[in-house]
Design an enzyme around this catalytic site. Sequence first.
Site, PDB file in Angstrom:
ATOM      1  CG  HIS A   1      -1.902   1.149   1.212  1.00 55.33           C
ATOM      2  ND1 HIS A   1      -3.192   1.015   0.734  1.00 55.33           N
ATOM      3  CD2 HIS A   1      -1.781   2.448   1.599  1.00 55.33           C
ATOM      4  CE1 HIS A   1      -3.815   2.178   0.825  1.00 55.33           C
ATOM      5  NE2 HIS A   1      -2.986   3.062   1.349  1.00 55.33           N
ATOM      6  CB  CYS A   2       2.172   3.255  -2.684  1.00 55.68           C
ATOM      7  SG  CYS A   2       3.303   4.639  -2.983  1.00 55.68           S
ATOM      8  N   PRO A   3       1.437   5.117   0.231  1.00 56.15           N
ATOM      9  CG  PRO A   3       2.760   5.994   1.938  1.00 56.15           C
ATOM     10  CD  PRO A   3       2.545   4.762   1.135  1.00 56.15           C
TER      11      PRO A   3
END
Length: 351
Positions: free
Chosen positions: A157-159
């Site tokens: 999950h890439c912020p």
Amino acid sequence: MVKQWEILESKNRFYCDGRCLTGRDIGVFIFALILITITSGLFFGFDCPYLTYRLSPAVPVFAAILFLSVICFIFRTACSDPGILPRATPDEVLYLERSNITSSPQSVALPGRTIEVQMHTGHVIQLKFCSTCKIFRPPRVSHCSLCDACIANFDHHCPWVGNCVGLRNYRYFYSFLMSLSFLCIYILAFNIINIVLRAQDKPSFADAIRDTPATIVEALICFFSIWSVLGLWGYHTYLICRSVTTNEDIKDTWNTSRRGVHMKNPFSRGNPCLNCFAALCGPLPPSFLNLRAIVTPDNNINMSPTRMMNTINIDETRQYQLDDNNYQRHSSPVPPHSDRQQNRYPSYDYV
């Protein structure tokens, strides 16, 4: 008239009538957009006019191409369905619970159950039961707690893009990293050239800097950003060549031994070039969700938020594994699906 995206159980945000979706927290994504836009805007406003005069009009043209590429790829990554799997329907959950009770008096609870599947290469892979989505997670599927959904080919999950990176948006994420790396290098290089050219026309180097302070701001932003961006791009290039996800690399999935047998990566095609081609140029699978479909009692019983339409069970999701890596189930039955659900998705490779 209720549509599927309005009742989907996840923490995602939906826009444009379900055509776009992002993660719940998009603050860092907005910050990244602002930082990229401001840095590029300073370059176009303060550096490009002088560089066009002293060098060539091609300088702002190439910068514009790189900037537009970065913006397109970051939005494509952030607003795409990464490969969310639908949750099981109540009927499928009931079927699993009944089969779990009748299969053995000593059966463990569903959240602790696993299914073993064997690929033709001899690899035995365990499919774990997701207690949230109520499905047995196929290979390379992991549940993201931030999005509250199971993601096919879950990478991370890439912020910075405000979304999960998975099966359906990984190539866009990689293209974003590549184009952003080129943009940082391009701006930093011409910042230095701009200062050097101005210093030739000024009495001192300090006068050249005072003449264009915005150039120093751009150079500092690019200098401190380029290391992390280039490093991340190089790391994902390494992963693509091995056909490994970030999640698998962190867990060291394919370098461990199970039952005395060394686990090799069954999804690698044995050649870095073939792995790269499959990941970046292979066919893009359709979404597992029909988000814009109208909910009816036929596809959503009692129109309850927990009863999803396009349900995928184990057999159905297995169609997305490597075509040349067919495997068979060892244990545990799976709920049957209707004729309407059969052959719903064409066969594609998991990369």
